[in-house]
Design an enzyme around this catalytic site. Sequence first.
Site, PDB file in Angstrom:
ATOM      1  N   TYR A 160       0.790  -1.223   0.000  1.00 45.09           N
ATOM      2  CA  TYR A 160       0.000   0.000   0.000  1.00 45.09           C
ATOM      3  C   TYR A 160       0.835   1.293   0.000  1.00 45.09           C
ATOM      4  O   TYR A 160       1.710   1.470   0.834  1.00 45.09           O
ATOM      5  CB  TYR A 160      -0.951   0.041   1.211  1.00 45.09           C
ATOM      6  CG  TYR A 160      -1.509   1.424   1.340  1.00 45.09           C
ATOM      7  CD1 TYR A 160      -2.475   1.850   0.436  1.00 45.09           C
ATOM      8  CD2 TYR A 160      -0.991   2.326   2.245  1.00 45.09           C
ATOM      9  CE1 TYR A 160      -2.924   3.144   0.454  1.00 45.09           C
ATOM     10  CE2 TYR A 160      -1.440   3.625   2.272  1.00 45.09           C
ATOM     11  CZ  TYR A 160      -2.411   4.024   1.374  1.00 45.09           C
ATOM     12  OH  TYR A 160      -2.827   5.320   1.378  1.00 45.09           O
ATOM     13  N   HIS A 217      -3.221   1.627   6.846  1.00 45.51           N
ATOM     14  CA  HIS A 217      -4.241   1.112   5.918  1.00 45.51           C
ATOM     15  C   HIS A 217      -4.919  -0.153   6.439  1.00 45.51           C
ATOM     16  O   HIS A 217      -5.027  -1.162   5.728  1.00 45.51           O
ATOM     17  CB  HIS A 217      -3.638   0.886   4.527  1.00 45.51           C
ATOM     18  CG  HIS A 217      -4.457   1.508   3.441  1.00 45.51           C
ATOM     19  ND1 HIS A 217      -5.116   0.792   2.489  1.00 45.51           N
ATOM     20  CD2 HIS A 217      -4.749   2.799   3.200  1.00 45.51           C
ATOM     21  CE1 HIS A 217      -5.768   1.614   1.676  1.00 45.51           C
ATOM     22  NE2 HIS A 217      -5.560   2.845   2.098  1.00 45.51           N
TER      23      HIS A 217
HETATM   24  C1  GCO Z   1      -5.268   7.972   2.064  1.00 44.77           C
HETATM   25  C2  GCO Z   1      -5.997   6.752   1.632  1.00 44.77           C
HETATM   26  C3  GCO Z   1      -6.029   6.524   0.161  1.00 44.77           C
HETATM   27  C4  GCO Z   1      -6.965   5.371  -0.164  1.00 44.77           C
HETATM   28  C5  GCO Z   1      -7.768   5.667  -1.381  1.00 44.77           C
HETATM   29  C6  GCO Z   1      -8.796   4.614  -1.654  1.00 44.77           C
HETATM   30  O1  GCO Z   1      -4.985   8.039   3.247  1.00 44.77           O
HETATM   31  O2  GCO Z   1      -5.043   8.829   1.232  1.00 44.77           O
HETATM   32  O3  GCO Z   1      -5.736   5.658   2.425  1.00 44.77           O
HETATM   33  O4  GCO Z   1      -4.772   6.424  -0.415  1.00 44.77           O
HETATM   34  O5  GCO Z   1      -6.284   4.185  -0.330  1.00 44.77           O
HETATM   35  O6  GCO Z   1      -8.387   6.888  -1.194  1.00 44.77           O
HETATM   36  O7  GCO Z   1      -9.693   5.021  -2.632  1.00 44.77           O
HETATM   37 MG    MG Z   2      -5.629   6.491   4.398  1.00 51.07          MG
END
Ligand code: GCO
Ligand code: MG
Length: 408
Positions: A160, A217
């Site tokens: 992520y 995440h």
């Molecule tokens: C953040 C988020 C995003 C999400 C995304 C999903 O903190 O910016 O976690 O990166 O993963 O908005 O649609």
């Molecule tokens: Mg986020």
Amino acid sequence: MKITDAKVFIGGPKKNYVTLKIMTDQGIYGLGDATLNNRETLTAAYLKDYLVQCLIGKDPRQSEDIWQYFYRGAYFRRGPIAMAAFGAIDMALWDIKAKIAGLPLYQLFGGKSREGALVYAHATGADLAHLLDSIANYVEQGYKAVRVQCGIPGMPQESYGVSSKGATDKDFITSFTGSVPKEEIWDTDKYVRYMPTVFERIRERFGDDLKILHDVHHRLLPREAAAFAKTIEPFNLFWLEDPTPAEDQASLRLLRQHSTIPIAIGEVFNSIYDCHQLIQQELIDFIRVAVTYAGGITHVKRIVDLAGLHHVRTGFHGAPSHSPISMAAQHHLNVWAPNFGIQEYLVLGTPECDALFPSEHKLEDGLFYVSDAPGLGVDFDEALAGQYEYEQGFHPVTRLADGTVWNY
Ligand code: GCO
Ligand code: MG
């Protein structure tokens, strides 16, 4: 004053923005953003097939009544699709209201509590060296707060928020296209062992003043999150985001008992009912809702006011999936909110995006300043919108090394 028509557009440079334009019999129009990342056609259909026809003939100044009419009238309440559709209508109605008054939107909330509002950028690296370069690049541009995500040795790079080696900081954001989700492998043990060294190196290189944020995440179990938070406490993070999946909210008490690290949660919430316990029990420090998915300005302002009673500050979601319209709505709330904390902000600022959504809002030295143009202060070029085609995308699916599906 009456609403005469409303149109829905899907498309934009590298993103399927869902834009709503509400027209009135006085020539004034309002703009709303209904972009629900990787499910964009659904909010557009909800608006086109069910809501637009109910708007015709209504007085656009009755934004509260119209919000209640759709929310209570839907019977099947809440959920991201409905709330994003209501949110877009609500933003457009506030835009109209402020244009009628001839005032920038923040004036209707009570004026400014600050001139510039603090934002944070996303620094990312496939490894620590790339991450440090990425942070340095933001620090040089004047950012005072940076979210840091780093590739973990021994774990495949595409976990992520981490771009591949050599990719620019923005690339990972747009790599969700395809007709089925990508799959990523996650290893909690490797992550919790390595990340503390990352924070240590960042502090050594950039000192104590840089505000460091990190997004887990939703990947840790409550006990793991508590242990991790305790370990990284010496590095004085501005916040730790989504340490656990927020479905089991009571479990956050364990983390609270073991660490004073500030917690930010809420980007997937779509109503006050998803977060009132977290706020009232003071289990979080920052509320991450977005005006898009959480029912627009009318509803988010209620959440902000409740949060203010409990020392919870705002940290609105601002991933690049939001168009400049909802980002502007958030920026107006940010300059007003007495309990403002920070705003996630990724410069969408390509010439294509600026041409589609012209505005005078500006970022300077890590602070965001709203323009004094009436309304939201963002326009929309319908003719240009026609150039963009919808492109399907998915969030990745995460698995553990043995194949077990995990939280993305
Ligand atoms: C953040 C988020 C995003 C999400 C995304 C999903 O903190 O910016 O976690 O990166 O993963 O908005 O649609
Ligand atoms: Mg986020």
